[in-house]
Design an enzyme around this catalytic site. Structure first.
Site, PDB file in Angstrom:
ATOM      1  N   ARG A  51       0.834  -1.190   0.000  1.00  0.00           N
ATOM      2  CA  ARG A  51       0.000   0.000   0.000  1.00  0.00           C
ATOM      3  C   ARG A  51       0.875   1.248   0.000  1.00  0.00           C
ATOM      4  O   ARG A  51       2.104   1.151   0.052  1.00  0.00           O
ATOM      5  CB  ARG A  51      -0.943  -0.009   1.220  1.00  0.00           C
ATOM      6  CG  ARG A  51      -0.184  -0.335   2.507  1.00  0.00           C
ATOM      7  CD  ARG A  51      -0.756   0.240   3.714  1.00  0.00           C
ATOM      8  NE  ARG A  51      -0.735   1.674   3.667  1.00  0.00           N
ATOM      9  CZ  ARG A  51       0.375   2.410   3.887  1.00  0.00           C
ATOM     10  NH1 ARG A  51       1.535   1.845   4.174  1.00  0.00           N
ATOM     11  NH2 ARG A  51       0.317   3.719   3.833  1.00  0.00           N
ATOM     12  N   GLY A  52       0.201   2.422  -0.056  1.00  0.00           N
ATOM     13  CA  GLY A  52       0.934   3.681  -0.191  1.00  0.00           C
ATOM     14  C   GLY A  52       1.092   3.953  -1.681  1.00  0.00           C
ATOM     15  O   GLY A  52       1.460   3.059  -2.449  1.00  0.00           O
ATOM     16  N   ALA A  53       0.796   5.200  -2.089  1.00  0.00           N
ATOM     17  CA  ALA A  53       0.698   5.499  -3.524  1.00  0.00           C
ATOM     18  C   ALA A  53       1.944   5.095  -4.322  1.00  0.00           C
ATOM     19  O   ALA A  53       1.839   4.346  -5.301  1.00  0.00           O
ATOM     20  CB  ALA A  53       0.372   6.977  -3.706  1.00  0.00           C
ATOM     21  N   ARG A  88      -6.992  -0.729  -7.467  1.00  0.00           N
ATOM     22  CA  ARG A  88      -7.340   0.412  -6.592  1.00  0.00           C
ATOM     23  C   ARG A  88      -7.463   1.659  -7.468  1.00  0.00           C
ATOM     24  O   ARG A  88      -6.598   1.895  -8.321  1.00  0.00           O
ATOM     25  CB  ARG A  88      -6.280   0.662  -5.499  1.00  0.00           C
ATOM     26  CG  ARG A  88      -6.291  -0.381  -4.391  1.00  0.00           C
ATOM     27  CD  ARG A  88      -5.472   0.058  -3.193  1.00  0.00           C
ATOM     28  NE  ARG A  88      -6.249   0.874  -2.252  1.00  0.00           N
ATOM     29  CZ  ARG A  88      -5.716   1.469  -1.193  1.00  0.00           C
ATOM     30  NH1 ARG A  88      -4.412   1.370  -0.945  1.00  0.00           N
ATOM     31  NH2 ARG A  88      -6.467   2.173  -0.382  1.00  0.00           N
ATOM     32  N   GLN A 194      -3.298   2.518   9.779  1.00  0.00           N
ATOM     33  CA  GLN A 194      -1.937   2.593   9.220  1.00  0.00           C
ATOM     34  C   GLN A 194      -1.016   3.424  10.113  1.00  0.00           C
ATOM     35  O   GLN A 194       0.184   3.182  10.157  1.00  0.00           O
ATOM     36  CB  GLN A 194      -1.974   3.212   7.812  1.00  0.00           C
ATOM     37  CG  GLN A 194      -2.565   2.324   6.737  1.00  0.00           C
ATOM     38  CD  GLN A 194      -4.045   2.566   6.552  1.00  0.00           C
ATOM     39  OE1 GLN A 194      -4.746   2.946   7.483  1.00  0.00           O
ATOM     40  NE2 GLN A 194      -4.538   2.348   5.348  1.00  0.00           N
ATOM     41  N   ASP A 235      -2.222  10.815  -2.515  1.00  0.00           N
ATOM     42  CA  ASP A 235      -2.528   9.719  -3.442  1.00  0.00           C
ATOM     43  C   ASP A 235      -2.812  10.208  -4.849  1.00  0.00           C
ATOM     44  O   ASP A 235      -2.607   9.489  -5.815  1.00  0.00           O
ATOM     45  CB  ASP A 235      -3.711   8.901  -2.919  1.00  0.00           C
ATOM     46  CG  ASP A 235      -3.260   8.063  -1.735  1.00  0.00           C
ATOM     47  OD1 ASP A 235      -3.268   8.592  -0.599  1.00  0.00           O
ATOM     48  OD2 ASP A 235      -2.838   6.914  -1.960  1.00  0.00           O
ATOM     49  N   ASN A 245      -5.955  12.284  -0.208  1.00  0.00           N
ATOM     50  CA  ASN A 245      -5.089  11.495   0.682  1.00  0.00           C
ATOM     51  C   ASN A 245      -6.000  10.719   1.634  1.00  0.00           C
ATOM     52  O   ASN A 245      -7.233  10.879   1.616  1.00  0.00           O
ATOM     53  CB  ASN A 245      -4.109  12.404   1.441  1.00  0.00           C
ATOM     54  CG  ASN A 245      -3.051  11.592   2.190  1.00  0.00           C
ATOM     55  OD1 ASN A 245      -2.403  10.727   1.603  1.00  0.00           O
ATOM     56  ND2 ASN A 245      -2.884  11.854   3.476  1.00  0.00           N
ATOM     57  N   LYS A 246      -5.401   9.905   2.467  1.00  0.00           N
ATOM     58  CA  LYS A 246      -6.155   9.038   3.382  1.00  0.00           C
ATOM     59  C   LYS A 246      -7.267   9.789   4.104  1.00  0.00           C
ATOM     60  O   LYS A 246      -7.070  10.912   4.566  1.00  0.00           O
ATOM     61  CB  LYS A 246      -5.170   8.425   4.388  1.00  0.00           C
ATOM     62  CG  LYS A 246      -5.761   7.525   5.440  1.00  0.00           C
ATOM     63  CD  LYS A 246      -6.607   6.396   4.887  1.00  0.00           C
ATOM     64  CE  LYS A 246      -5.890   5.513   3.903  1.00  0.00           C
ATOM     65  NZ  LYS A 246      -6.817   4.603   3.168  1.00  0.00           N
TER      66      LYS A 246
END
Ligand code: MRU
Length: 344
Positions: A51-53, A88, A194, A235, A245-246
């Site tokens: 995960r993570g862009a 995603r 996270q 992201d 973003n998150k």
């Protein structure tokens, strides 16, 4: 003080085999997955094992390479690209990296499809490593000039999420190498934690002083002067600087503005999507209800409760004090300053 990356790496490539650290099991256990092809990588991305862009872009690029090593054909290339891009929707790095590998393959002959894909994936990985170091240095310069010591952050933006040492967390690490007294306040980041599971784990391994808070504590702490700046990752940054973003990031930006605390976004230029005009055009991933109805596998609401579970939110450019990239810093953040960064 040299901090490095604390030995943290989420993606390993040995030239043939891809290994992905299963982040759903952290911090309890460190288990490495060895996907066989694009479908396995897409599955790992979809369930946030990787995960993570930037890292989902890197993993997806290797996913295409793995598939073509097993099935070197144009049909396999198209299937691999499709399954990975569908895994995603919000982080633009995923489609960006897959399209780069696709283009490299289409420019190669049929007998060199697999090696073209491997080569391009390695280039993307190396460039993201370098971008992380460069944005860390630029962001730290900005923070040092303003005397920032305590940073509040959201989600996980360290080596687990990017190449190198991270985006927002990479800036914090570089700051801690340059000046004494750096401290990070990490928001736990419901629903998948996270911040609690990954950022606290990274900061502990890096030896950077930190404290974990529940997301709802951030606004009150900012109002009381508990942090000198907020720094988050991204992201997808739209052409006008609006940033996905998150989920929860937007609330922190509003709280930072109310408290007159600078709000920084850090990310590589691979996260800027010039073809998305503004935040309203960013597709926000909606994830399964179970993520909200449970906490670490334990039910926390009546089963069947209706749920709304957007994985991201959009912070308007007007609330972002500075956008830190490997090419430079846009401040104020606007269509003009973002275009200038991309042209540099
Ligand atoms: O759903 P996740 O964990 O992939 O979301 C990650 C984030 O929102 C990060 O802040 C973002 O990808 C930047 S990572 C450098």
């Amino acid at each position: 003080m040299a901090i490095g990356v604390g030995g943290i790496q989420a993606i390993r490539w040995d030239g043939r085999r891809l290994s992905l650290l299963d982040q759903t099991l952290l911090p309890g256990s460190e288990v490495w997955l060895t996907p066989a092809g694009a479908a396995d990588v897409a599955e790992a991305i979809g369930r946030l094992a990787v995960r993570g862009a930037p890292n989902i872009g890197i993993a997806a690029a290797y996913g295409v390479a793995l598939e073509l090593s097993a099935r070197p054909s144009l049909g396999a290339l198209e299937e691999a690209c499709d399954v990975l891009i569908a895994s995603r929707p919000t982080a633009v790095n995923l489609a960006w990296a897959v399209e780069r590998v696709r283009a490299a393959c289409l420019g190669a002959g049929p007998s060199t499809l697999a090696s073209a894909a491997r080569g391009e994936a390695q280039k993307i990985h190396a460039a993201e490593d370098a971008a992380s170091l460069a944005m860390g240095a630029l962001g730290a310069d900005w923070l040092v000039e303003r005397g920032v010591r305590t940073l509040l952050t959201h989600c996980n933006t360290g080596a687990l999420a990017t190449g190198g040492r991270g985006s927002a967390l990479g800036v914090a690490i570089t700051l801690a190498e340059r000046v004494e007294g750096v401290r990070v306040i990490a928001c736990e980041t419901r629903p998948l934690l996270q911040g609690a599971r990954l950022t606290a784990w990274e900061l502990d391994r890096l030896g950077i002083p930190h404290a974990l808070i529940v997301d709802g504590a951030a606004a009150g702490l900012l109002a009381r002067g508990a942090a000198d700046a907020v720094i988050v990752g991204c992201d997808r940054v739209a052409a006008n600087g609006d940033t996905a973003n998150k989920v929860g990031t937007y609330s922190h930006a509003l709280a930072a503005a109310a408290a007159s605390v600078p709000f920084l976004v850090a990310g590589p230029t691979s996260t800027i999507d010039a073809s998305t005009p503004d935040g309203a055009a960013i597709v926000i991933e909606e994830r399964a209800a179970d993520e909200v109805l449970t906490l670490a596998g334990v039910g926390v609401a009546p089963p069947g409760t209706p749920v709304i579970n957007p994985a991201f939110d959009v912070t308007p450019a007007s609330l972002i004090t500075a956008l830190v990239t490997e090419r430079g810093i846009a401040a104020p953040v606007s269509a003009e300053s973002v275009a200038e960064l991309l042209a540099s």
